[in-house]
Design a protein around this motif. Sequence first.
Motif, PDB file in Angstrom:
ATOM      1  N   HIS A 168      62.505  61.751 -29.862  1.00 49.80           N
ATOM      2  CA  HIS A 168      62.333  61.069 -30.815  1.00 49.80           C
ATOM      3  C   HIS A 168      62.454  59.502 -30.494  1.00 49.80           C
ATOM      4  O   HIS A 168      62.969  58.916 -31.335  1.00 49.80           O
ATOM      5  CB  HIS A 168      64.610  60.607 -31.086  1.00 49.80           C
ATOM      6  CG  HIS A 168      65.140  62.613 -30.482  1.00 49.80           C
ATOM      7  ND1 HIS A 168      66.411  62.797 -30.833  1.00 49.80           N
ATOM      8  CD2 HIS A 168      64.307  63.622 -30.274  1.00 49.80           C
ATOM      9  CE1 HIS A 168      66.050  63.800 -31.062  1.00 49.80           C
ATOM     10  NE2 HIS A 168      66.113  64.858 -30.371  1.00 49.80           N
ATOM     11  N   PHE A 169      61.482  59.155 -30.203  1.00 46.91           N
ATOM     12  CA  PHE A 169      60.762  57.763 -30.067  1.00 46.91           C
ATOM     13  C   PHE A 169      59.427  57.754 -30.304  1.00 46.91           C
ATOM     14  O   PHE A 169      59.105  56.518 -30.493  1.00 46.91           O
ATOM     15  CB  PHE A 169      61.264  56.937 -28.779  1.00 46.91           C
ATOM     16  CG  PHE A 169      62.589  57.172 -28.161  1.00 46.91           C
ATOM     17  CD1 PHE A 169      63.967  56.376 -28.977  1.00 46.91           C
ATOM     18  CD2 PHE A 169      63.304  58.011 -26.929  1.00 46.91           C
ATOM     19  CE1 PHE A 169      65.162  56.959 -28.743  1.00 46.91           C
ATOM     20  CE2 PHE A 169      64.723  58.444 -27.047  1.00 46.91           C
ATOM     21  CZ  PHE A 169      65.610  57.252 -27.760  1.00 46.91           C
ATOM     22  N   GLU A 170      58.738  59.072 -30.188  1.00 46.22           N
ATOM     23  CA  GLU A 170      57.540  58.457 -30.430  1.00 46.22           C
ATOM     24  C   GLU A 170      56.639  58.307 -32.140  1.00 46.22           C
ATOM     25  O   GLU A 170      57.142  58.925 -32.867  1.00 46.22           O
ATOM     26  CB  GLU A 170      56.865  60.542 -29.838  1.00 46.22           C
ATOM     27  CG  GLU A 170      55.670  60.693 -29.764  1.00 46.22           C
ATOM     28  CD  GLU A 170      54.288  60.521 -31.105  1.00 46.22           C
ATOM     29  OE1 GLU A 170      53.895  59.869 -31.057  1.00 46.22           O
ATOM     30  OE2 GLU A 170      55.067  61.369 -32.356  1.00 46.22           O
ATOM     31  N   PRO A 171      56.575  56.813 -32.182  1.00 43.16           N
ATOM     32  CA  PRO A 171      55.944  56.575 -33.209  1.00 43.16           C
ATOM     33  C   PRO A 171      55.146  58.081 -34.111  1.00 43.16           C
ATOM     34  O   PRO A 171      55.758  57.612 -35.058  1.00 43.16           O
ATOM     35  CB  PRO A 171      54.597  55.599 -33.065  1.00 43.16           C
ATOM     36  CG  PRO A 171      55.208  55.488 -31.425  1.00 43.16           C
ATOM     37  CD  PRO A 171      54.999  56.438 -30.553  1.00 43.16           C
ATOM     38  N   LYS A 172      54.678  58.760 -33.950  1.00 42.07           N
ATOM     39  CA  LYS A 172      54.172  60.220 -34.949  1.00 42.07           C
ATOM     40  C   LYS A 172      55.153  60.521 -35.183  1.00 42.07           C
ATOM     41  O   LYS A 172      55.859  60.794 -37.076  1.00 42.07           O
ATOM     42  CB  LYS A 172      52.852  60.779 -34.495  1.00 42.07           C
ATOM     43  CG  LYS A 172      51.408  59.570 -34.288  1.00 42.07           C
ATOM     44  CD  LYS A 172      50.076  60.213 -34.312  1.00 42.07           C
ATOM     45  CE  LYS A 172      49.574  59.664 -33.939  1.00 42.07           C
ATOM     46  NZ  LYS A 172      49.621  59.333 -32.236  1.00 42.07           N
ATOM     47  N   THR A 173      56.085  60.942 -34.573  1.00 43.35           N
ATOM     48  CA  THR A 173      57.061  61.498 -34.939  1.00 43.35           C
ATOM     49  C   THR A 173      58.183  60.920 -36.141  1.00 43.35           C
ATOM     50  O   THR A 173      58.510  61.433 -36.468  1.00 43.35           O
ATOM     51  CB  THR A 173      58.234  62.521 -34.033  1.00 43.35           C
ATOM     52  OG1 THR A 173      56.867  62.917 -32.597  1.00 43.35           O
ATOM     53  CG2 THR A 173      58.535  63.566 -34.164  1.00 43.35           C
ATOM     54  N   LEU A 296      51.656  68.225 -36.594  1.00 42.64           N
ATOM     55  CA  LEU A 296      52.224  67.374 -35.473  1.00 42.64           C
ATOM     56  C   LEU A 296      51.226  68.636 -33.895  1.00 42.64           C
ATOM     57  O   LEU A 296      51.723  69.806 -34.201  1.00 42.64           O
ATOM     58  CB  LEU A 296      53.246  66.980 -34.708  1.00 42.64           C
ATOM     59  CG  LEU A 296      54.316  66.102 -35.942  1.00 42.64           C
ATOM     60  CD1 LEU A 296      55.138  65.915 -35.821  1.00 42.64           C
ATOM     61  CD2 LEU A 296      52.642  64.603 -36.642  1.00 42.64           C
ATOM     62  N   GLN A 297      49.964  68.235 -33.930  1.00 40.71           N
ATOM     63  CA  GLN A 297      49.546  69.334 -32.969  1.00 40.71           C
ATOM     64  C   GLN A 297      48.373  68.497 -32.130  1.00 40.71           C
ATOM     65  O   GLN A 297      47.450  67.955 -32.245  1.00 40.71           O
ATOM     66  CB  GLN A 297      48.662  70.308 -33.688  1.00 40.71           C
ATOM     67  CG  GLN A 297      47.771  71.594 -32.946  1.00 40.71           C
ATOM     68  CD  GLN A 297      47.013  72.693 -33.218  1.00 40.71           C
ATOM     69  OE1 GLN A 297      46.989  72.470 -34.270  1.00 40.71           O
ATOM     70  NE2 GLN A 297      46.674  73.289 -32.023  1.00 40.71           N
ATOM     71  N   PRO A 298      48.857  68.221 -30.881  1.00 40.53           N
ATOM     72  CA  PRO A 298      49.853  68.690 -30.300  1.00 40.53           C
ATOM     73  C   PRO A 298      51.174  67.942 -30.360  1.00 40.53           C
ATOM     74  O   PRO A 298      51.353  66.580 -31.259  1.00 40.53           O
ATOM     75  CB  PRO A 298      50.142  68.157 -29.122  1.00 40.53           C
ATOM     76  CG  PRO A 298      49.176  67.190 -28.546  1.00 40.53           C
ATOM     77  CD  PRO A 298      47.427  67.575 -30.182  1.00 40.53           C
ATOM     78  N   ALA A 299      52.447  68.620 -30.333  1.00 44.37           N
ATOM     79  CA  ALA A 299      53.888  68.179 -30.920  1.00 44.37           C
ATOM     80  C   ALA A 299      54.722  67.450 -29.969  1.00 44.37           C
ATOM     81  O   ALA A 299      55.096  66.562 -30.612  1.00 44.37           O
ATOM     82  CB  ALA A 299      54.108  68.776 -31.849  1.00 44.37           C
ATOM     83  N   ARG A 308      48.720  65.117 -38.794  1.00 45.78           N
ATOM     84  CA  ARG A 308      48.505  64.870 -39.874  1.00 45.78           C
ATOM     85  C   ARG A 308      49.288  65.050 -41.444  1.00 45.78           C
ATOM     86  O   ARG A 308      50.264  66.227 -41.530  1.00 45.78           O
ATOM     87  CB  ARG A 308      46.989  65.047 -40.979  1.00 45.78           C
ATOM     88  CG  ARG A 308      46.477  66.611 -40.682  1.00 45.78           C
ATOM     89  CD  ARG A 308      45.470  66.943 -41.257  1.00 45.78           C
ATOM     90  NE  ARG A 308      45.957  67.865 -41.636  1.00 45.78           N
ATOM     91  CZ  ARG A 308      45.405  69.001 -42.928  1.00 45.78           C
ATOM     92  NH1 ARG A 308      44.952  68.251 -43.048  1.00 45.78           N
ATOM     93  NH2 ARG A 308      44.989  70.420 -42.240  1.00 45.78           N
ATOM     94  N   THR A 309      49.274  64.211 -42.411  1.00 44.19           N
ATOM     95  CA  THR A 309      50.180  64.729 -43.559  1.00 44.19           C
ATOM     96  C   THR A 309      49.445  64.508 -44.993  1.00 44.19           C
ATOM     97  O   THR A 309      47.901  64.733 -44.487  1.00 44.19           O
ATOM     98  CB  THR A 309      51.633  63.357 -44.086  1.00 44.19           C
ATOM     99  OG1 THR A 309      50.691  62.481 -44.550  1.00 44.19           O
ATOM    100  CG2 THR A 309      51.878  63.157 -42.669  1.00 44.19           C
ATOM    101  N   HIS A 310      49.838  65.459 -45.780  1.00 49.13           N
ATOM    102  CA  HIS A 310      49.044  65.626 -47.373  1.00 49.13           C
ATOM    103  C   HIS A 310      49.084  64.175 -47.782  1.00 49.13           C
ATOM    104  O   HIS A 310      48.118  64.195 -48.287  1.00 49.13           O
ATOM    105  CB  HIS A 310      50.184  66.245 -48.340  1.00 49.13           C
ATOM    106  CG  HIS A 310      51.119  64.970 -48.565  1.00 49.13           C
ATOM    107  ND1 HIS A 310      52.416  64.724 -47.848  1.00 49.13           N
ATOM    108  CD2 HIS A 310      51.577  64.438 -49.423  1.00 49.13           C
ATOM    109  CE1 HIS A 310      53.363  64.041 -48.666  1.00 49.13           C
ATOM    110  NE2 HIS A 310      52.706  63.896 -49.256  1.00 49.13           N
ATOM    111  N   THR A 315      48.385  57.411 -38.004  1.00 47.94           N
ATOM    112  CA  THR A 315      47.512  56.762 -37.118  1.00 47.94           C
ATOM    113  C   THR A 315      48.400  55.366 -36.299  1.00 47.94           C
ATOM    114  O   THR A 315      47.996  54.586 -35.242  1.00 47.94           O
ATOM    115  CB  THR A 315      46.481  55.309 -38.052  1.00 47.94           C
ATOM    116  OG1 THR A 315      47.467  55.211 -38.838  1.00 47.94           O
ATOM    117  CG2 THR A 315      45.603  56.119 -38.964  1.00 47.94           C
ATOM    118  N   GLN A 316      49.528  56.135 -35.782  1.00 52.41           N
ATOM    119  CA  GLN A 316      50.559  55.093 -35.269  1.00 52.41           C
ATOM    120  C   GLN A 316      50.642  55.308 -34.139  1.00 52.41           C
ATOM    121  O   GLN A 316      49.411  56.410 -33.426  1.00 52.41           O
ATOM    122  CB  GLN A 316      52.119  55.516 -35.459  1.00 52.41           C
ATOM    123  CG  GLN A 316      52.916  55.316 -36.769  1.00 52.41           C
ATOM    124  CD  GLN A 316      52.290  56.130 -37.869  1.00 52.41           C
ATOM    125  OE1 GLN A 316      51.868  56.994 -37.541  1.00 52.41           O
ATOM    126  NE2 GLN A 316      52.897  55.402 -38.627  1.00 52.41           N
TER     127      GLN A 316
END
Length: 373
Positions: A168-173, A296-299, A308-310, A315-316
């Motif tokens: 819940h605190f991970e920057p890319k998530t 997300l992988q690894p998620a 990545r997203t569309h 890059t966080q």
Amino acid sequence: MQSRRHFLQNLSVTALGLPLLNSAGFPFEQNSFAPAADGAVLRVALMGLGSYANRVADAMRDCKRAKLVGVVSGTPSKITDWQRRFSIPEKNCYDYTSFDRIKDNPEIDAVYVTTPNGLHHDHVIRAARAGKQVICEKPMAINAREGREMVDACKKAGVQLLVGYRMHFEPKTVEVIRMRQNGEFGKILFFQGLSGFRIGDPSQWRLNKTLAGGGAMMDIGIYSINGARYMIGEEPVWVTAQETKTDPQKFKEGVDETIQFQLGFPGGAVASCLSTYSMNNLDKFFLNGDKGFAELQPATGYGPIEGRTHKGLLTQPHITHQTIQMDEMAAILLDGKKPLVPVDGEEAVKDLTIIDAIYQAVKTGQRVALKLH
Ligand code: NDP
């Protein structure tokens, strides 16, 4: 700014080149802990000095708002080792029998429970009754009934209960959640969560129903359950599930090896997830909406998380999950900060209610309705 004590410790090591002794008389490793200039610090005791507690303790060396000051352990040799490694004074060391006396220790603010799942209920309730803030590892309990009792006990004691939901605190998530909240993926239609690894030693507590509460679902499948909820941003209203077991010797009655499950959400999205103790390389989230996607992988591993997203690569920066988690939890407990996605006991009871329903769906072969609000 460093405290005078830390300044003097560092000066002693660097200028004089002499080893420092802690209160137990052991030389200790230099502690890089640097308290925030203007914020109070959460003083934490870790309970259950196993593999995850070691990871948390090492990560806390870099915290600005949280500091490891005490331990609770059933293994005397670990206590002396931890005293040496983390400069923990004798008066902040407990075993499972003496632990309730922690209530008389004004130097400990919070207890972080990292014992096996089946012991969390007792350990959290005792920490709450001792008047300490509580952080508990996932799964918070082995079923929703126990989870609710823990939430109630903490409320009654007037302490907060947080759960180690480090993602819940991970920057890319966090970025993906922010994009979803901004509508950048459009209407969410689908989530896929794959959570699993091949488990080794058959005698470990993770394969013991009493201590683990179940099997892969309790340990690793919970990441896909929790992930489906924070990625889609809704609470599921039904669940279906199917179990397969290839090794009933290793995975005994009540210890699930592999479960596939599906969650239905009120907005029409469906989550399709896999939880397993029999396959490696399974740590992936995929979210699809009518305007875009996130992958997300690894998620949920210790990172770096990649994705990545569309719109392109995420890059966080990678930050050690347990360092950011403990600093953020200190801000929640000390300053009343609100996290983007809750990390409290109620959040954990929702995951446990879904797990109960998944086990029921496996048993009955029926779709099980959920009411999480
Ligand atoms: P370990 O087996 O490595 O450590 C558990 C510790 O609990 C033991 O070392 C022991 O410490 C203590 N303990 C007390 N009673 C028992 C008992 N009856 N049997 C075994 N150990 C006992 O487990 P982990 O550290 O891997 O997991 C601990 C918790 O952390 C679990 O709830 C797990 O799900 C969670 N976890 C969370 C992760 C995350 O990423 N958020 C990752 C890994 C685990 P002592 O000798 O000091 O008493």
